[in-house]
Structure formats: C-alpha cells, structure tokens
Design a protein around this motif. Structure first.
Motif, PDB file in Angstrom:
ATOM      1  N   PRO A  62      38.987  75.586  -6.029  1.00 24.16           N
ATOM      2  CA  PRO A  62      38.178  75.412  -7.250  1.00 24.16           C
ATOM      3  C   PRO A  62      36.873  76.198  -7.180  1.00 24.16           C
ATOM      4  O   PRO A  62      36.323  76.443  -6.097  1.00 24.16           O
ATOM      5  CB  PRO A  62      37.911  73.901  -7.288  1.00 24.16           C
ATOM      6  CG  PRO A  62      39.017  73.300  -6.478  1.00 24.16           C
ATOM      7  CD  PRO A  62      39.330  74.294  -5.405  1.00 24.16           C
ATOM      8  N   PRO A  66      35.431  80.272 -13.978  1.00 24.67           N
ATOM      9  CA  PRO A  66      36.822  80.058 -14.387  1.00 24.67           C
ATOM     10  C   PRO A  66      37.782  81.117 -13.863  1.00 24.67           C
ATOM     11  O   PRO A  66      38.909  80.804 -13.475  1.00 24.67           O
ATOM     12  CB  PRO A  66      36.750  80.094 -15.918  1.00 24.67           C
ATOM     13  CG  PRO A  66      35.333  79.781 -16.248  1.00 24.67           C
ATOM     14  CD  PRO A  66      34.511  80.317 -15.121  1.00 24.67           C
ATOM     15  N   ALA A  69      38.677  80.231 -10.263  1.00 23.92           N
ATOM     16  CA  ALA A  69      39.121  78.867  -9.967  1.00 23.92           C
ATOM     17  C   ALA A  69      40.626  78.823  -9.719  1.00 23.92           C
ATOM     18  O   ALA A  69      41.406  79.547 -10.343  1.00 23.92           O
ATOM     19  CB  ALA A  69      38.747  77.935 -11.110  1.00 23.92           C
ATOM     20  N   GLN A 247      41.913  67.060 -10.463  1.00 25.80           N
ATOM     21  CA  GLN A 247      41.420  68.417 -10.691  1.00 25.80           C
ATOM     22  C   GLN A 247      41.542  68.797 -12.163  1.00 25.80           C
ATOM     23  O   GLN A 247      40.630  69.407 -12.742  1.00 25.80           O
ATOM     24  CB  GLN A 247      42.199  69.405  -9.825  1.00 25.80           C
ATOM     25  CG  GLN A 247      41.648  70.829  -9.850  1.00 25.80           C
ATOM     26  CD  GLN A 247      40.244  70.891  -9.282  1.00 25.80           C
ATOM     27  OE1 GLN A 247      40.012  70.714  -8.108  1.00 25.80           O
ATOM     28  NE2 GLN A 247      39.269  71.159 -10.153  1.00 25.80           N
ATOM     29  N   TRP A 251      38.480  69.730 -14.838  1.00 30.65           N
ATOM     30  CA  TRP A 251      38.407  70.937 -15.664  1.00 30.65           C
ATOM     31  C   TRP A 251      38.289  70.618 -17.148  1.00 30.65           C
ATOM     32  O   TRP A 251      37.566  71.284 -17.871  1.00 30.65           O
ATOM     33  CB  TRP A 251      39.633  71.813 -15.407  1.00 30.65           C
ATOM     34  CG  TRP A 251      39.541  72.580 -14.112  1.00 30.65           C
ATOM     35  CD1 TRP A 251      38.422  72.976 -13.462  1.00 30.65           C
ATOM     36  CD2 TRP A 251      40.634  73.040 -13.322  1.00 30.65           C
ATOM     37  NE1 TRP A 251      38.737  73.656 -12.308  1.00 30.65           N
ATOM     38  CE2 TRP A 251      40.088  73.709 -12.188  1.00 30.65           C
ATOM     39  CE3 TRP A 251      42.022  72.940 -13.429  1.00 30.65           C
ATOM     40  CZ2 TRP A 251      40.878  74.289 -11.213  1.00 30.65           C
ATOM     41  CZ3 TRP A 251      42.815  73.523 -12.457  1.00 30.65           C
ATOM     42  CH2 TRP A 251      42.249  74.187 -11.353  1.00 30.65           C
ATOM     43  N   ARG A 254      34.772  69.988 -18.447  1.00 35.50           N
ATOM     44  CA  ARG A 254      33.798  71.080 -18.461  1.00 35.50           C
ATOM     45  C   ARG A 254      33.603  71.598 -19.890  1.00 35.50           C
ATOM     46  O   ARG A 254      34.555  71.656 -20.672  1.00 35.50           O
ATOM     47  CB  ARG A 254      34.282  72.223 -17.573  1.00 35.50           C
ATOM     48  CG  ARG A 254      34.457  71.872 -16.103  1.00 35.50           C
ATOM     49  CD  ARG A 254      33.126  71.657 -15.408  1.00 35.50           C
ATOM     50  NE  ARG A 254      33.288  71.435 -14.002  1.00 35.50           N
ATOM     51  CZ  ARG A 254      33.268  72.412 -13.080  1.00 35.50           C
ATOM     52  NH1 ARG A 254      33.115  73.676 -13.455  1.00 35.50           N
ATOM     53  NH2 ARG A 254      33.412  72.126 -11.801  1.00 35.50           N
ATOM     54  N   PHE A 259      37.785  76.819 -19.011  1.00 34.15           N
ATOM     55  CA  PHE A 259      38.261  75.744 -18.149  1.00 34.15           C
ATOM     56  C   PHE A 259      39.351  74.917 -18.838  1.00 34.15           C
ATOM     57  O   PHE A 259      40.177  74.299 -18.173  1.00 34.15           O
ATOM     58  CB  PHE A 259      37.102  74.837 -17.730  1.00 34.15           C
ATOM     59  CG  PHE A 259      36.326  75.363 -16.551  1.00 34.15           C
ATOM     60  CD1 PHE A 259      36.917  75.443 -15.299  1.00 34.15           C
ATOM     61  CD2 PHE A 259      35.021  75.784 -16.699  1.00 34.15           C
ATOM     62  CE1 PHE A 259      36.208  75.930 -14.211  1.00 34.15           C
ATOM     63  CE2 PHE A 259      34.297  76.276 -15.613  1.00 34.15           C
ATOM     64  CZ  PHE A 259      34.901  76.350 -14.365  1.00 34.15           C
ATOM     65  N   ALA A 263      42.859  74.176 -17.136  1.00 34.87           N
ATOM     66  CA  ALA A 263      43.438  72.829 -17.098  1.00 34.87           C
ATOM     67  C   ALA A 263      44.872  72.841 -17.617  1.00 34.87           C
ATOM     68  O   ALA A 263      45.746  72.144 -17.081  1.00 34.87           O
ATOM     69  CB  ALA A 263      42.581  71.874 -17.929  1.00 34.87           C
TER      70      ALA A 263
END
Length: 292
Positions: A62, A66, A69, A247, A251, A254, A259, A263
């Motif tokens: 992470p 973005p 990530a 996780q 995301w 955010r 993000f 996700a």
C-alpha cells in the motif's frame, strides 16, 4: 342448481389463477431485481478495476500514492488467515458435530449445547470481534496478531461448520452403520471408515463456504486491531497483518478518486479468491460423492 355450482367453480379457478399469477410476478420481480442489481454492481466494479489490475498492483505494498499502491500485504495476510483458521475450525467443528451426533445421545447436555450453537450462528460478527479483543488480544496477550485474528474468525464460523457437519452426518443412512456393526466393527471404526467418508463431501462444502464468509468479514478484524496500512508480508502468526476487505475499506474511505478505482481492483481480487474457494468446494463434493 348445477349451473350455479359450475359458475362458482369457474370463479374459484379464475381467482386462484389470478392469485398464482400475482405471486409468480412478484417473486419473478424480486429475483430479477436482485440479479440485475448484482450485475450492475459487478459491471461497475470491473469497468473501474480492470485497468488498474496488473502485476505492479498485485506485487506492491500500500502507498499514499494511487499509482504505486498495491495489494501484496493484504493478499498474503488473507492467505495466512485462511491457513491458520481452516485447520482449527475444521477440527473443532467436525469434532463437535461428531460428539453431538454420534456420542451425546438424547441428553440434557446435548440439548443445551445444540440450542447455544444454533443461537451463536445468528450472532452479529462484531460481537465476535469484541470477544476476540477481550479474550485473545488482551486475555491471552496475543496482541494484534495474525493468530488472534484467526482465532476470532474460528469463533465466527465454528457454529456454521458444526451445524453443516451435523446435517451431513445425519444424512448418512442408519443401514450403513448397522451393516458395519454387523461385520464386527466398533463404534469408532464405523465412524472413521463409514460415516465420515460418506458425510465428507457435505462437510467439506460447509467448511469451505464458512471460510468464504470469514475472509469477507471486516468488522471483527477491525475490532481486534487489524491494521489498514501494512508495508510488509507477515512472516509468522505473531506478526501484525491486514486482509483484503480491510484494505479495500481503507481505499474506499480515501477522498482521491483514483483510490476508488484501486478499491474496485481489490474487489476483483477478493471475488476471484471467493469464487476459487466455491469452485474448490464443488470439486471436492463431486470427487468424494463419486468415490463413496
């Protein structure tokens, strides 16, 4: 007189036909509404997530950026969680079902245990998170570790596995047990060589589906302190961890739009894991059904 009765019968038939058509339309609408809603959500997830789903995403940790990530630590944390939860839950769940179905008899203790197990299957998952926090994290001083999370997940899915295993054991015909006893086998030999092999397909199916629920849960793991940012792969059961649902939740919270797309890519990975487990359940069920 007969003409009046005939007309009355025709009216009753017409009423029943209209009622049947109404309920058929209602249930069809409910089914289509659920299927279409799911299809729309899946299409939206795939449109947003597929462009971000690449090797860099799968093999990166992470990040607050973005484009850098990834889901590596969450994916390995999920595998660790499955690896620790599955054997403990399977042994305890099947062992409990064997005791209740084969050894307990019709006693008061069995009735009390059965009522409590059935009630536990309906307890909200966050309650198990609070229990895990109090017992494993603080009581046993395991901290916010993988083993504490796994034991909490065991508590969550144990009633489901027990109930599914009991139903599988009950489905084995009594004639098979009696035939084994007639050949001179003991009770344990009958259970080990006849009952368990015959019930194993349904036991495995129930266990894998229960595990599928466990890896999709977020609330219990948040309660015990699973981290939302982990930049390493867990190396032991005592390490800190994160999992795919947490996780993804991180995301989606955010504000940056990118993000949300990451996700969606994480949801695709989670769906692949869940569908793989369901496929494994179907394969094992068919394999052992053909064998026994």
């Amino acid at each position: 007189m007969s003409m009046i009765r005939h007309n009355g019968n025709i009216k009753d038939i017409e009423k029943r036909r209209k009622k049947n058509m109404f309920y058929f339309s209602l249930f069809l609408f409910a089914t289509l509404f659920g299927v279409i809603t799911l299809a729309v959500l899946l299409v939206d997830v795939f449109i947003k997530g597929i462009p971000w789903l690449d090797w860099q995403f799968l093999n990166s940790f992470p990040s607050r950026f973005p484009e850098r990530a990834g889901i590596k630590s969450a994916f390995y944390g999920t595998l660790w969680m499955l690896g620790l939860t599955a054997p403990i839950a399977f042994i305890l769940g099947v062992g409990t079902a064997l005791y209740l179905n084969e050894y307990a008899g019709d006693t008061k203790l069995k009735q009390i245990l059965q009522i409590n197990i059935n009630n536990l299957a309906g307890v909200p998952s966050i309650v198990y998170g609070l229990l895990g926090l109090g017992v494993f994290v603080r009581g046993f001083a395991l901290g916010r570790s993988l083993i504490a999370g796994s034991l909490t997940m065991v508590l969550l899915i144990l009633p489901i596995i027990v109930v599914a295993s009991q139903e599988a054991l009950k489905s084995v015909p009594s004639s098979q047990r009696n035939a084994s006893y007639a050949l001179g086998a003991t009770k344990w030999q009958t259970i080990r060589r006849v009952v368990i092999p015959a019930a194993l397909p349904n036991i495995l199916t129930g266990t894998i589906l229960a595990l599928s629920r466990a890896i999709g849960e977020t609330a219990p793991l948040i309660m015990i302190g699973a981290l939302t940012f982990v930049a390493f792969v867990p190396g032991s059961p005592m390490d800190s961890f994160t999992v795919l649902p947490i996780q993804i939740f991180n995301w989606t919270s955010r504000p940056q739009e990118d993000f949300q797309y990451i996700a969606a890519a994480g949801i695709i990975v989670l769906l692949v894991v869940l569908l793989s487990m369901n496929g494994l359940a179907i394969y094992l069920r068919n394999k052992y059904q053909n064998k026994y």
